[in-house]
Design a protein around this motif. Sequence first.
Motif, PDB file in Angstrom:
ATOM      1  N   CYS A  49      -3.831  -6.962   3.787  1.00  0.00           N
ATOM      2  CA  CYS A  49      -5.091  -7.245   3.079  1.00  0.00           C
ATOM      3  C   CYS A  49      -5.432  -8.730   3.055  1.00  0.00           C
ATOM      4  O   CYS A  49      -6.176  -9.188   2.182  1.00  0.00           O
ATOM      5  CB  CYS A  49      -5.063  -6.685   1.651  1.00  0.00           C
ATOM      6  N   LEU A  50      -4.911  -9.489   4.023  1.00  0.00           N
ATOM      7  CA  LEU A  50      -5.353 -10.870   4.185  1.00  0.00           C
ATOM      8  C   LEU A  50      -6.696 -10.908   4.903  1.00  0.00           C
ATOM      9  O   LEU A  50      -7.459 -11.862   4.766  1.00  0.00           O
ATOM     10  CB  LEU A  50      -4.313 -11.670   4.987  1.00  0.00           C
ATOM     11  N   THR A  51      -6.959  -9.866   5.687  1.00  0.00           N
ATOM     12  CA  THR A  51      -8.223  -9.694   6.391  1.00  0.00           C
ATOM     13  C   THR A  51      -8.751  -8.298   6.090  1.00  0.00           C
ATOM     14  O   THR A  51      -7.982  -7.335   6.088  1.00  0.00           O
ATOM     15  CB  THR A  51      -8.031  -9.855   7.916  1.00  0.00           C
ATOM     16  N   THR A  52     -10.034  -8.206   5.812  1.00  0.00           N
ATOM     17  CA  THR A  52     -10.643  -6.915   5.487  1.00  0.00           C
ATOM     18  C   THR A  52     -11.035  -6.174   6.761  1.00  0.00           C
ATOM     19  O   THR A  52     -11.642  -6.758   7.671  1.00  0.00           O
ATOM     20  CB  THR A  52     -11.900  -7.115   4.615  1.00  0.00           C
ATOM     21  N   ALA A  53     -10.687  -4.916   6.839  1.00  0.00           N
ATOM     22  CA  ALA A  53     -11.052  -4.104   7.992  1.00  0.00           C
ATOM     23  C   ALA A  53     -12.561  -3.894   8.041  1.00  0.00           C
ATOM     24  O   ALA A  53     -13.219  -3.754   7.008  1.00  0.00           O
ATOM     25  CB  ALA A  53     -10.348  -2.748   7.918  1.00  0.00           C
ATOM     26  N   THR A  66      -7.036   0.001   1.872  1.00  0.00           N
ATOM     27  CA  THR A  66      -7.901  -0.698   2.826  1.00  0.00           C
ATOM     28  C   THR A  66      -8.784  -1.747   2.173  1.00  0.00           C
ATOM     29  O   THR A  66      -8.885  -2.876   2.663  1.00  0.00           O
ATOM     30  CB  THR A  66      -8.796   0.307   3.573  1.00  0.00           C
ATOM     31  N   GLY A  67      -9.448  -1.400   1.082  1.00  0.00           N
ATOM     32  CA  GLY A  67     -10.432  -2.302   0.501  1.00  0.00           C
ATOM     33  C   GLY A  67     -10.054  -2.834  -0.861  1.00  0.00           C
ATOM     34  O   GLY A  67     -10.940  -3.113  -1.686  1.00  0.00           O
ATOM     35  N   LEU A  68      -8.757  -2.993  -1.119  1.00  0.00           N
ATOM     36  CA  LEU A  68      -8.325  -3.471  -2.439  1.00  0.00           C
ATOM     37  C   LEU A  68      -8.833  -4.881  -2.710  1.00  0.00           C
ATOM     38  O   LEU A  68      -8.937  -5.712  -1.802  1.00  0.00           O
ATOM     39  CB  LEU A  68      -6.800  -3.442  -2.537  1.00  0.00           C
ATOM     40  N   ARG A  69      -9.124  -5.155  -3.974  1.00  0.00           N
ATOM     41  CA  ARG A  69      -9.598  -6.465  -4.399  1.00  0.00           C
ATOM     42  C   ARG A  69      -8.832  -6.913  -5.645  1.00  0.00           C
ATOM     43  O   ARG A  69      -8.253  -6.095  -6.366  1.00  0.00           O
ATOM     44  CB  ARG A  69     -11.104  -6.422  -4.734  1.00  0.00           C
ATOM     45  N   GLY A  70      -8.860  -8.224  -5.887  1.00  0.00           N
ATOM     46  CA  GLY A  70      -8.333  -8.774  -7.123  1.00  0.00           C
ATOM     47  C   GLY A  70      -6.877  -8.447  -7.369  1.00  0.00           C
ATOM     48  O   GLY A  70      -6.027  -8.550  -6.474  1.00  0.00           O
ATOM     49  N   ALA A  71      -6.570  -8.024  -8.612  1.00  0.00           N
ATOM     50  CA  ALA A  71      -5.192  -7.761  -9.016  1.00  0.00           C
ATOM     51  C   ALA A  71      -4.569  -6.635  -8.200  1.00  0.00           C
ATOM     52  O   ALA A  71      -3.370  -6.679  -7.878  1.00  0.00           O
ATOM     53  CB  ALA A  71      -5.147  -7.419 -10.507  1.00  0.00           C
ATOM     54  N   ALA A  72      -5.371  -5.629  -7.845  1.00  0.00           N
ATOM     55  CA  ALA A  72      -4.854  -4.513  -7.059  1.00  0.00           C
ATOM     56  C   ALA A  72      -4.417  -4.982  -5.677  1.00  0.00           C
ATOM     57  O   ALA A  72      -3.388  -4.540  -5.147  1.00  0.00           O
ATOM     58  CB  ALA A  72      -5.909  -3.414  -6.941  1.00  0.00           C
ATOM     59  N   ARG A  73      -5.184  -5.906  -5.086  1.00  0.00           N
ATOM     60  CA  ARG A  73      -4.806  -6.431  -3.781  1.00  0.00           C
ATOM     61  C   ARG A  73      -3.534  -7.272  -3.886  1.00  0.00           C
ATOM     62  O   ARG A  73      -2.635  -7.168  -3.042  1.00  0.00           O
ATOM     63  CB  ARG A  73      -5.933  -7.275  -3.187  1.00  0.00           C
ATOM     64  N   ARG A  74      -3.425  -8.096  -4.925  1.00  0.00           N
ATOM     65  CA  ARG A  74      -2.224  -8.912  -5.093  1.00  0.00           C
ATOM     66  C   ARG A  74      -0.991  -8.038  -5.308  1.00  0.00           C
ATOM     67  O   ARG A  74       0.101  -8.362  -4.822  1.00  0.00           O
ATOM     68  CB  ARG A  74      -2.413  -9.887  -6.262  1.00  0.00           C
ATOM     69  N   GLN A  75      -1.166  -6.944  -6.028  1.00  0.00           N
ATOM     70  CA  GLN A  75      -0.052  -6.029  -6.232  1.00  0.00           C
ATOM     71  C   GLN A  75       0.402  -5.414  -4.912  1.00  0.00           C
ATOM     72  O   GLN A  75       1.602  -5.299  -4.643  1.00  0.00           O
ATOM     73  CB  GLN A  75      -0.437  -4.930  -7.219  1.00  0.00           C
TER      74      GLN A  75
END
Length: 273
Positions: A49-53, A66-75
Amino acid sequence: MLHITELTKTFNGKTAVNKVSFDVKQPKMIGVIGRSGAGKSTLLRMLNCLTTASTGTISFNGEDVTGLRGAARRQWQSRCAMIFQQFNLVPRMDVVSNVLHGTLNRRATWATMFNLYPQDDIHKAIEILDRLGIAEQAPKRAEALSGGQQQRVAIARALMQDPDIILADEPIASLDPMNAQIVMDALRRIHEEDGRMVIANLHTLDTARRYCDRVIGMRDGRVVFDGTPDQLTTGVARDIYGAGADFSEAATSTQIETLDRPKAEIAKTAALV
């Protein structure tokens, strides 16, 4: 476990990864091979998730990431650790603190600002460094270490995250053959002893055959091979690398014997990949 469907990434009208699909049903050590520009790094960056598909999906144990953002992406990034070719350490910071950076996603902001770490985390960091054979380097600045040692520090930082998946983007590309072997031995040992999935981008056929359970070949953004190391024949390699009949596997070798080859020969064969 890991399910990738029609994953695509387009930059300014150019497709870097083109409808890539594959499943990993149990922890494996997977090598992704191909020449520069094949889409290997972009694929790993999308997994982390360093790059968005642009299109397509990535799911892990039934969860769409695939499209996680914010805290969910960091987790997710804590569960899917990334190791880079250039190590990405803080050069003037001591080794153990660099390793402890693997805990940043689960620590409070104020603790991060004041560089405060629990004793248990410090002990764990030193244990991981010891496991990788560099515990004696813990108090030194990262910039004082050799390239191979710095890459092991980067691996230790990834292990501090206690991840489900370790992604390694060309982890040995900037290392000499002996240090490359040490780093790959460490990644293989982590896979076997911890049961972690490891996905590594590699340029070299001998490395993929020696260390990986499965090899995925990419060319022009597409998967053109997905099989076992035994199935990675010279003919298959020619197709992956887009090379002609003069293709030599020596061009991709990381074996220590390559140190004794004439520089002109190495340069000539390396131009193929």
